[in-house]
Design an enzyme around this catalytic site. Structure first.
Site, PDB file in Angstrom:
ATOM      1  N   THR A  12      24.079  53.161  55.744  1.00  0.00           N
ATOM      2  CA  THR A  12      23.455  51.869  55.417  1.00  0.00           C
ATOM      3  C   THR A  12      22.171  51.652  56.200  1.00  0.00           C
ATOM      4  O   THR A  12      21.197  51.103  55.673  1.00  0.00           O
ATOM      5  CB  THR A  12      24.444  50.724  55.724  1.00  0.00           C
ATOM      6  OG1 THR A  12      25.541  50.841  54.832  1.00  0.00           O
ATOM      7  CG2 THR A  12      23.812  49.361  55.559  1.00  0.00           C
ATOM      8  N   SER A  54      27.818  58.038  54.206  1.00  0.00           N
ATOM      9  CA  SER A  54      28.841  58.794  54.948  1.00  0.00           C
ATOM     10  C   SER A  54      30.146  58.925  54.171  1.00  0.00           C
ATOM     11  O   SER A  54      31.030  59.683  54.566  1.00  0.00           O
ATOM     12  CB  SER A  54      29.083  58.190  56.326  1.00  0.00           C
ATOM     13  OG  SER A  54      29.929  57.065  56.263  1.00  0.00           O
ATOM     14  N   THR A  85      28.593  53.949  58.588  1.00  0.00           N
ATOM     15  CA  THR A  85      29.710  53.443  59.388  1.00  0.00           C
ATOM     16  C   THR A  85      31.074  53.827  58.811  1.00  0.00           C
ATOM     17  O   THR A  85      32.065  53.891  59.533  1.00  0.00           O
ATOM     18  CB  THR A  85      29.655  51.905  59.505  1.00  0.00           C
ATOM     19  OG1 THR A  85      29.719  51.335  58.190  1.00  0.00           O
ATOM     20  CG2 THR A  85      28.398  51.448  60.207  1.00  0.00           C
ATOM     21  N   ASP A  86      31.128  54.096  57.496  1.00  0.00           N
ATOM     22  CA  ASP A  86      32.438  54.237  56.853  1.00  0.00           C
ATOM     23  C   ASP A  86      33.264  55.401  57.407  1.00  0.00           C
ATOM     24  O   ASP A  86      34.482  55.292  57.519  1.00  0.00           O
ATOM     25  CB  ASP A  86      32.266  54.378  55.338  1.00  0.00           C
ATOM     26  CG  ASP A  86      31.785  53.081  54.692  1.00  0.00           C
ATOM     27  OD1 ASP A  86      31.894  52.025  55.348  1.00  0.00           O
ATOM     28  OD2 ASP A  86      31.306  53.126  53.549  1.00  0.00           O
TER      29      ASP A  86
HETATM   30  N1  ASP Z   1      28.664  53.305  52.894  1.00  0.00           N
HETATM   31  C1  ASP Z   1      27.877  53.269  54.110  1.00  0.00           C
HETATM   32  C2  ASP Z   1      28.071  54.608  54.810  1.00  0.00           C
HETATM   33  O1  ASP Z   1      29.071  54.828  55.411  1.00  0.00           O
HETATM   34  C3  ASP Z   1      28.313  52.148  54.965  1.00  0.00           C
HETATM   35  C4  ASP Z   1      27.533  51.964  56.246  1.00  0.00           C
HETATM   36  O2  ASP Z   1      26.803  52.790  56.694  1.00  0.00           O
HETATM   37  O3  ASP Z   1      27.699  50.872  56.854  1.00  0.00           O
HETATM   38  O4  ASP Z   1      27.209  55.448  54.741  1.00  0.00           O
END
Ligand code: ASP
Length: 337
Positions: A12, A54, A85-86
């Site tokens: 993100t 991710s 973050t995922d």
């Molecule tokens: N879908 C995103 C990822 O994990 C979520 C994030 O980065 O907060 O790449």
């Protein structure tokens, strides 16, 4: 000034909206340029092994990140991985096993909102991660996010939207970061500076998955998983309950058959905190002493996945796997065996 290697992988933090949903677009250089305060903090080299959500991060990508760190290890004082973050907690755990006893900090961060969002949490996360990366007392793998530094083996994404997305499970955070001040807690304060030689590992067995028990699940599922998996992390009920229904096939038979056929089974709990104790209830005790069954104790599921992949990547011998698995590595479990 310290030399930090920024490894941008997407997420993100790097995402923009093009009408089809957020997807990573910004490069590592572009992200670093959004935080001019970095200039006074360290010298940055930037590499971009991938630019992905991710969600699409696999063990082969963890190995690519590991390779970038190993190649740049001697020329840098610390490493910062920008990551979605995922699945960040899985990558942090994997790197904790692939690069052990690192005297140089390896930090992961990202954000819940894109760098370009007016309410972004990306700038502070990026800045505070670099504070950790240049800190003389930081070492090994950590996630720095939302004002917390968390050991790479203890992190979990707990919230899908808020800035404090990560928690440290069954272990205290390594530190709090308030603006530009690192506040270490308790015993972490008096740790001596680390003079260690890092150990780099080259192999993971990615044929490991997680199976969560649900009421009424059929033990036949173990047979279905056999062709594709060498190891299962079994999320049992409570302290370690595994059903044995009066009618129908037996879990005990299926699980003993799984480990007796040379595969690995790690028992853990689906309860988020405090861990497993197979010895307490009759419905768990039968498994406690069976050879080949490993206990996850208070470890996170993310760390169990990564550690099992790492242990199976080093050996096919059951007693060696067991020995590796029960080692205490970077705060991942309360006690070694
Ligand atoms: N879908 C995103 C990822 O994990 C979520 C994030 O980065 O907060 O790449």
């Amino acid at each position: 000034m310290k030399n930090i290697l920024l490894i941008a992988t997407g997420g993100t933090i790097a995402s923009t909206e093009d009408g089809h949903g957020l997807s990573p677009e910004l490069s590592g250089e572009e992200l670093a340029a959004c935080v001019p305060e970095i200039e006074g903090l360290c010298h940055l080299d930037v590499v971009q092994p991938m630019n992905i959500d991710s969600t699409n991060m696999r063990p082969s990508d963890w190995m690519r990140i590991r390779d970038v760190i190993v190649e740049g290890y001697d020329d840098h004082d610390g490493f910062l991985i920008l990551h979605g973050t995922d699945t960040m907690a899985y990558t942090a755990a994997a790197l904790s096993y692939l690069i052990q006893d690192s005297p140089k900090p390896i930090v992961l961060t990202g954000s819940q909102r894109p760098m370009t969002n007016p309410f972004t949490d990306a700038k502070l996360n990026l800045y505070q991660s670099l504070l950790w990366a240049v800190d003389d007392r930081a070492h090994d793998v950590a996630i720095v996010f939302g004002g917390l530094a968390i050991a790479g083996t203890r992190a979990r994404k707990q919230r899908t939207m808020s800035a404090n997305a990560f928690i440290s499970v069954n272990y205290p955070p390594l530190a709090y970061i308030r603006n530009d001040r690192i506040v270490r807690s308790g015993t972490m304060v008096s740790l001596p500076p680390v003079q260690r030689t890092p150990r780099f590992y080259h192999h993971l067995d990615s044929r490991v998955t997680v199976l969560k028990l649900t009421p009424g699940l059929t033990p036949h599922v173990f047979e279905l998983l056999k062709p594709d998996y060498d190891g299962i992390i079994l999320e049992t009920f409570g302290l370690g309950g595994i059903p044995e229904y009066a009618d129908g096939p037996s879990f005990k038979d299926a699980i003993f058959d799984w480990v007796d056929s040379g595969r690995t089974l790690v028992m853990t709990t689906q309860v988020p905190e405090e861990g497993l104790d197979l010895g307490v209830y009759e419905v768990g005790r039968a498994y406690a002493e069976h050879p080949g069954i490993l206990r996850g104790d208070d470890m996170t599921t993310e760390a169990l996945v990564a550690k099992t992949m790492w242990a199976l990547g080093q050996s096919r011998d059951a007693s060696t796997i067991e020995h590796l698995f029960y080692q205490l590595i970077h705060h991942d479990r309360l006690t070694a065996e």
